[in-house]
Enzyme design. Structure first.
Site, PDB file in Angstrom:
ATOM      1  CG  PHE A  11      -8.975-117.418  -3.818  1.00 44.18           C
ATOM      2  CD1 PHE A  11      -7.874-116.599  -3.983  1.00 44.18           C
ATOM      3  CD2 PHE A  11      -9.764-117.245  -2.682  1.00 44.18           C
ATOM      4  CE1 PHE A  11      -7.564-115.629  -3.040  1.00 44.18           C
ATOM      5  CE2 PHE A  11      -9.463-116.281  -1.739  1.00 44.18           C
ATOM      6  CZ  PHE A  11      -8.354-115.464  -1.917  1.00 44.18           C
ATOM      7  CD  GLU A  59      -8.536-119.447   0.118  1.00 40.55           C
ATOM      8  OE1 GLU A  59      -9.136-119.490   1.215  1.00 40.55           O
ATOM      9  OE2 GLU A  59      -9.046-119.855  -0.937  1.00 40.55           O
ATOM     10  N   GLY A  82     -25.982-100.327   7.922  1.00 44.34           N
ATOM     11  CA  GLY A  82     -24.646-100.829   7.604  1.00 44.34           C
ATOM     12  C   GLY A  82     -24.162-100.241   6.293  1.00 44.34           C
ATOM     13  CB  ALA A  83     -22.058 -97.773   5.295  1.00 43.27           C
ATOM     14  N   GLY A  84     -21.091-101.274   4.687  1.00 47.33           N
ATOM     15  CA  GLY A  84     -20.037-102.058   4.040  1.00 47.33           C
ATOM     16  C   GLY A  84     -20.439-102.287   2.595  1.00 47.33           C
ATOM     17  CG  LEU A 132      -7.184-112.872   6.720  1.00 43.16           C
ATOM     18  CD1 LEU A 132      -7.492-114.334   6.976  1.00 43.16           C
ATOM     19  CD2 LEU A 132      -8.362-112.186   6.055  1.00 43.16           C
ATOM     20  N   GLY A 153     -24.286-103.089   2.189  1.00 42.18           N
ATOM     21  CA  GLY A 153     -25.130-101.934   2.489  1.00 42.18           C
ATOM     22  C   GLY A 153     -25.038-100.858   1.425  1.00 42.18           C
ATOM     23  CB  SER A 162     -17.299-113.301   1.707  1.00 37.36           C
ATOM     24  OG  SER A 162     -16.019-112.761   1.531  1.00 37.36           O
ATOM     25  CG  LEU A 163     -14.918-109.397  -1.280  1.00 42.75           C
ATOM     26  CD1 LEU A 163     -13.680-108.975  -2.067  1.00 42.75           C
ATOM     27  CD2 LEU A 163     -15.343-108.271  -0.338  1.00 42.75           C
ATOM     28  CG  HIS A 196     -12.050-115.567   8.087  1.00 43.00           C
ATOM     29  ND1 HIS A 196     -11.443-114.339   8.178  1.00 43.00           N
ATOM     30  CD2 HIS A 196     -12.360-115.734   6.779  1.00 43.00           C
ATOM     31  CE1 HIS A 196     -11.387-113.786   6.971  1.00 43.00           C
ATOM     32  NE2 HIS A 196     -11.952-114.607   6.108  1.00 43.00           N
ATOM     33  NE  ARG A 256     -16.909-116.343   3.330  1.00 43.84           N
ATOM     34  CZ  ARG A 256     -15.681-115.916   3.037  1.00 43.84           C
ATOM     35  NH1 ARG A 256     -15.263-115.896   1.786  1.00 43.84           N
ATOM     36  NH2 ARG A 256     -14.865-115.521   3.994  1.00 43.84           N
ATOM     37  CD  GLU A 290     -19.320-112.426   8.235  1.00 42.30           C
ATOM     38  OE1 GLU A 290     -18.585-111.558   7.719  1.00 42.30           O
ATOM     39  OE2 GLU A 290     -18.936-113.171   9.159  1.00 42.30           O
ATOM     40  NE  ARG A 301     -10.921-118.997   2.869  1.00 43.49           N
ATOM     41  CZ  ARG A 301     -11.310-117.726   2.817  1.00 43.49           C
ATOM     42  NH1 ARG A 301     -12.360-117.327   3.514  1.00 43.49           N
ATOM     43  NH2 ARG A 301     -10.653-116.858   2.079  1.00 43.49           N
ATOM     44  CD  GLN A 313     -14.441-119.837   5.742  1.00 45.99           C
ATOM     45  OE1 GLN A 313     -14.392-118.664   5.399  1.00 45.99           O
ATOM     46  NE2 GLN A 313     -14.686-120.811   4.890  1.00 45.99           N
ATOM     47  CG  HIS A 315      -8.749-117.623   6.800  1.00 46.77           C
ATOM     48  ND1 HIS A 315      -7.422-117.858   6.540  1.00 46.77           N
ATOM     49  CD2 HIS A 315      -9.264-117.057   5.683  1.00 46.77           C
ATOM     50  CE1 HIS A 315      -7.149-117.434   5.310  1.00 46.77           C
ATOM     51  NE2 HIS A 315      -8.249-116.952   4.765  1.00 46.77           N
TER      52      HIS A 315
END
Lengths: 558, 318, 300
Positions: A114, A242, A10-12, A239, A15, A377-378, A337, A372, A361, A273, A227, A229
């Site tokens: 937020f 938020e 994974g390359a998000g 999306l 990763g 999440s980031l 979401h 969450r 995730e 949320r 979750q 959203h």
């Protein structure tokens, strides 16, 4: 056979952050990803990344408390402490790498408010923070010349002597199947949104990593915590960040009321949320919605602010709902979401299988528990991506490669051969996936009950049977997406089953898991994680206590 | 509504690989995008159709392709909006300027190679500060317009220069380069620009605006290329045909109000560039014979002094 | 419409420089279509900057265009161009000037010493669009005395009259997208459709990357010929310079004969109106138009 110390799948954000950390720690690293890195779903995170920067009077403990409360006390507090303590440094590191964070008047990093947090501590780049971070990490991966196998698809993980030691991977371009051998493997393959239909998630979010880990014995945890959203478009589930509410947008029902005053009089639209989604769904169910939606009203923010800070979602609303939010409120509704649950790991990303790590995730540390917070999440991907990269590369220093050969891929080769050789008038993957998605969205959404979840379980098991007969039309080697989607569906069905099993098991309402037939939180019996593990027979359910450090569970109001 | 997708297909695994067009008749919703249609095809009609797509909301950049001849993101393009004058057919083809792998899937490595070529990472000097770099928000907002690029390749697909010269870095890579040149934290502006003024760089853009037109994210790649040209000249890179052309052009307007076409090539090549000057002679002679050549004594417009005054005023504001 | 219409005429630099034949053809054709051209009030108009100046200094370009618009406003007449590049650059400048009152105000401050102020009412229009939207193609058709039967004409738009479509009124005027094709048919010729008709002619990089520029010329002219074109028509004199003036160079580079006559828009119309080839300046091209002209004569 392709050898490296650390194999990242994974390359998000998780990763690439893991790969950079491992490379900096001296390991030889390869990243395998089924899409080009900048196509990853981290892109879709719009609003920002949370961090308590001490030099501006914020405390990481406050961030941690908000996260604990947001999780409905299901998050493990030791892990949450790690994440919140390291958040500031992670944000600064990303800034130094080149992220173009929004600034305040003094040129320092600016914040926005937020949901679920008493203090504004969300750092952001307009409303495409995930994309901005993802592209910067990609820049760093290019700079450090980390080897990335782009458009390669992982078929399975390899385990020898109880340790994970590699993976079987298909080059999508040629269809060739290779063995990757590694001293540690990090799964950073993202979420499972496509198990639901609709979902805000990209088509690539098919739970591959969760299912692959599950299949080699790593248990999944908190899978029932899905979750929804609060602000997604009806047309295609897209999306609406938020950030809109963070910047001050209202939620309004058919009567023109800001209905959140009934449900969360203090935090209003910026409650957690799960709370906002339940409130919206209640309004809709009780007849105060408009065509199954409520309205997100941004008009009072003005065009200038909208263009500076919410331009992406302005475009999204125009493109997919035909509404310009400068002029009109946008019809929105809760939509699937994020998966709070995932592969059980510790704070260094280690799963129950030695040598196998997970981050982002796909993992469940658990920092999100039952719900969450937006913009956590980031943070989760970066902190635990880095920690996994460091730990995995340390492990590589004292670990030897296992005795794998090219034949280690033969099982997968046979499986694929059989799949392609299957002919006949049977159905394609598409119909099975759609039925699965609709079933899950009907019975495992914002409100759940015993009967619905049992119906879903029966349906998922029926679909698993039908999956065994699915026909792959494309028989070619080159870029056979038909084959890939079919394999992904197999992963998704495993995930779907684990979600339903976890949900049926939890006999209370907590966080995103709200049962109309058991509406109360039950700390006495259910302040614990639910684990689902694969066995040769039925999946096995077990429990793990929640780690409580300094915040005792309390009634949760916003 | 009923629509026909006329899709250009190519299967490299077939006995004799050759492109062909295949029509799919679909019943779709008014609000559906081209991508919705293509997904319907591959999930319900023909599983062999290959394409890239992922986010469905114009952020991942996977689904750039040509629809009715122009590059678009299929997920952002409504079928209805492209059906003109009662037509019910759309032609869907792979993105241009990149080799085709299969159906709508193109070889993107040529794209990434150009991105890599501009050293796309921040190059600050010295030890980073303890906390964040201090930077003006307006600079960050400005850069956000460039970072909005999702690397979908639509601009590269329709770039008219890449069509004739593969050496051109192209709009996406040059916009990416601009993102660093314009970043106040980056200290490599001069060396970056030094590379960008070479053959294949900023001066090779024709300003045809294809990239501006097709960019689904409003990145304005050509505008970034123009800004790079300006910065290159500011940084002292006058010694290229492009820079001389721009400067001669501006000088001509400043002094006479209109363009002195005769001086333009001389200014561009430099009067001492004997080779290029000789090349101009045959054309000049032929043009002369046809009465086509611009007047030797370039005449200023009446009131040219007003133009000069505006030049001086506006240039002093920078 | 009936009677005549009058425009403040902005001919651009090229029609008074390297393409004088465009200027004379415009005068001839407009006279016959009842389009009156005001030239005096526009004499001190400057170059639009052609996009080149804008790349150096956008504000400078906008100021010069605002000045030209103010001059047109002073004549009390709508503004007509005959150059795609001028059209595009003007439209872009006008878009910026008219959507931000503060910007316009600050620009006007720099025009004030000359006693000029741009009020934001100019609507620069290319002759091509004027024919379509104001004169009407019916009037053009009525003036055709020598229909160009048997000719197949390839339309070549040039970039700036096509992109960016958002500032060029294509939303309100979808018919602009095939304006040239419509004119070609009105004068009795057939359209030779080819893929490069809205691509770049290569002129802007002629002195920078000549090889690429020439390849554009040969690609477009050859693919037009493949589509059966006997000639090509363009509303952009800069495209004409490259497609006509550099066609021999392009042909040499491509190692293929091309020999395609390139017409300015008013020349095409003028031919069909029976105007003398010389008066249209058809003898002033690099690529001979003789064959074309005699073909038209023979067809009668």
């Amino acid at each position: 056979m392709i050898d490296q110390d650390v194999l990242v799948i994974g390359a998000g954000l998780a990763g690439m952050r893991a790969a950079l950390a491992a490379a900096e720690n001296g390991a030889s690293v390869a990243v395998v990803t089924k899409v080009y890195p900048v196509r990853s779903h981290s892109n879709a995170a719009q609003g920002g990344i949370n961090a308590a920067l001490t030099d501006r009077g914020d405390k990481w403990e406050d961030h941690a408390y908000d996260t604990v409360k947001g999780s409905d006390y299901l998050g493990d507090q030791d892990a949450i402490e790690v994440m919140c303590r390291e958040a500031g440094q992670e944000v600064i590191t990303m800034e130094h790498m080149g992220t173009i964070f929004s600034r305040d008047d003094a040129g320092k990093l600016g914040v926005r408010a937020f949901g679920g947090q008493r203090q504004a501590r969300t750092f952001f780049v307009a409303d495409f923070t995930g994309q901005a971070l993802l592209h910067v990490l990609h820049e760093q991966v290019l700079k450090h010349k980390v080897k990335v196998y782009e458009e390669w698809f992982v078929l399975s993980l390899l385990v020898e002597d109880g340790e994970c030691c590699g993976a079987v991977v298909m080059d999508i371009r040629t269809g060739a199947i290779h063995v990757f051998r590694a001293k540690a493997v990090i799964l950073a393959s993202g979420g499972l949104g496509r198990v639901f239909e609709p979902s805000t998630n990209a088509l690539i979010c098919t739970g591959d990593g969760m299912a692959q880990a599950y299949r080699v014995g790593a248990p999944l945890m908190d899978m029932e915590m899905v979750q929804y959203h609060p602000t997604t478009l009806k047309s295609n589930g897209a999306l609406m960040s938020e950030a809109a509410r963070g910047e001050g947008a209202y939620l309004v029902n058919a009567l023109g009321e800001r209905f959140m005053k009934k449900y969360a009089p203090n935090m209003m639209e910026l409650a957690s949320r799960d709370v906002v989604s339940r409130s919206e769904q209640t309004e809709i169910n009780e007849g105060r919605g408009i065509n199954g939606c409520v309205l997100l009203d941004c008009r009072h923010l003005g065009e200038k602010k909208i263009n500076e800070r919410l331009l992406t979602i302005r475009e999204v609303a125009k493109d997919f709902a035909g509404v310009d939010m400068v002029q009109e409120p946008v019809p929105i509704r809760p939509g699937m979401h994020y998966q709070m649950g995932g592969i059980l790991t510790d704070v260094d990303g280690q799963t129950a299988v030695p040598g196998l790590y997970a981050a982002g995730e796909t993992a469940c540390v658990s920092v999100h528990g039952g719900n969450r917070l937006g913009a956590n999440s980031l943070l989760d991907t970066l902190v635990f991506g880095r920690r996994s990269g460091v730990h995995a590369s340390d492990r590589a220093k004292y670990t030897k490669h296992k005795n794998l050969t090219d034949a280690s891929a033969d099982n997968d080769r046979q499986h694929i051969r059989a799949l392609l050789d299957r002919n006949g008038p049977g159905e394609m993957f598409g119909k099975v996936r759609l039925e699965m998605g609709q079933t899950m969205n009907q019975h495992l959404a914002v409100f759940r009950n015993q009967q619905g979840m049992e119906t879903a379980l029966a349906k998922v098991r029926e679909l698993k049977q039908r999956y065994e007969k699915v026909i792959v039309h494309d028989k070619g080697k080159t870029f056979n997406t038909n084959l890939i989607f079919t394999l992904e569906l197999g992963f998704m069905l495993d995930c779907a089953e684990a979600i339903v099993l976890g949900a049926l098991e939890r006999r209370e309402s907590r966080g995103a898991h709200t049962r109309t037939d058991m509406p109360k939180r039950d700390d006495e019996n259910w302040l614990k994680h639910i684990l689902i593990a694969k066995t040769p027979e039925e999946p096995k359910v077990s429990y793990k206590p929640v780690v409580i450090t300094q915040w005792k569970p309390q009634a949760r109001t916003y | 509504m009923e629509v026909t997708l006329n899709v250009r297909r190519y299967d490299p695994d077939s006995a004799k690989p050759a492109p062909y067009y295949q029509e799919y008749d679909l019943e779709i919703d008014e609000t559906h995008t081209v991508l919705d249609g293509l997904i319907k095809v591959r999930e319900e009609v023909d599983g062999t159709l290959a394409l890239r797509c992922s986010c469905r909301s114009a952020v991942c950049g996977s689904c750039a392709m040509r629809v009715n001849g122009h590059a678009v993101l299929a997920c952002k393009t409504k079928v209805r909006d492209l059906l003109h004058r009662g037509s019910t057919k759309l032609t869907v083809e792979p993105a241009g300027n990149m080799p085709i792998i299969k159906d709508l899937v193109v070889e993107f490595n040529v794209f990434w190679d150009k991105i890599r070529a501009v050293e796309p990472w921040l190059q600050p000097q010295g030890v980073p500060p303890q906390q964040e770099y201090i930077a003006p928000n307006e600079d960050m907002l400005h850069l956000a317009g460039v970072m909005a690029c999702i690397m979908c390749g639509a601009c590269v697909s329709d770039c008219t220069v890449l069509e004739v010269d593969k050496h051109f870095l192209g709009p996406a890579a040059l916009a990416k380069a601009y993102r660093f040149v314009a970043d106040p934290r980056d200290d490599a502006e001069k060396s970056r620009l030094g590379k960008l003024v070479q053959y294949g760089g900023v001066w090779d853009c024709t300003r045809c605006m294809q990239c501006v037109q097709v960019c689904p994210k409003g990145v304005d790649p050509m505008g970034r290329i123009m800004a790079l040209r300006d910065r290159a000249i500011e940084n002292g890179y006058h010694n290229s045909n492009g820079a001389r052309h721009a400067e001669t052009f501006a000088r001509s307007i400043k002094h006479s109000g209109t363009l002195d076409e005769l001086r333009l090539p001389i200014g561009t090549f430099g009067i001492w560039n004997v080779k290029e000057m000789l090349k101009l002679i045959p054309l000049g002679l032929k043009a002369q014979m046809r009465g086509k050549r611009p007047p030797i004594f370039h005449k200023a417009i009446p009131g040219a002094e007003n133009v000069r005054r505006i030049f001086e005023k506006v240039e002093s504001k920078r | 419409m009936t009677g005549s219409v009058k425009y403040a005429f902005y001919p651009g630099c090229v029609s008074r420089g390297a393409c004088p034949e465009l200027y004379s053809a415009t005068i001839e054709v407009c006279a016959r279509l009842g389009i009156e051209l005001e030239t005096k009030g526009m004499q001190s108009a400057s170059c639009t900057g052609a996009g080149v100046l804008q790349e150096k200094n956008r504000r400078l370009g906008d100021t010069l265009n605002a000045r030209n618009f103010a001059l047109a406003e002073r004549t009390g007449l709508p503004l007509m161009t005959i150059c795609s590049t001028c059209q595009g650059v003007m439209a872009q400048a006008n878009d910026r000037l008219t959507k931000d009152p503060d910007y316009l105000k600050s620009i006007n401050a720099d025009l004030a010493p000359e006693g000029l102020e741009y009020k934001g009412t100019a609507n620069p229009k290319h002759l091509l669009w004027i024919l379509l939207e104001e004169v009407g193609l019916n009037r053009v058709r009525a003036r055709v005395t020598r229909p160009l039967k048997g000719l197949k004409i390839a339309p070549f738009y040039g970039c700036y009259i096509v992109r960016p479509s958002s500032v060029l009124g294509y939303q309100e005027h979808p018919e602009r997208s095939d304006a040239l094709e419509q004119v070609i048919q009105v004068v009795g010729a057939e359209v030779a459709d080819f893929p490069g008709k809205t691509a770049c002619c290569g002129f802007p990089i002629l002195t920078i990357n000549e090889k690429a520029s020439m390849k554009m010329v040969s690609n477009h002219t050859l693919s037009a010929k493949d589509a059966g074109a006997t000639a090509m028509v363009t509303p952009c004199p800069l495209c004409h310079l490259n497609l006509d003036g550099y066609q021999p160079t392009a042909a040499a580079q491509a190692r293929k004969p091309i020999d395609l006559s390139i017409l300015h828009l008013p020349q095409l119309i003028g031919l069909a109106m029976g105007i003398d080839a010389k008066a249209l300046g058809l003898n002033k091209h690099i690529m001979s138009t003789q064959k074309l002209v005699s073909q038209v004569a023979v067809a009668q």
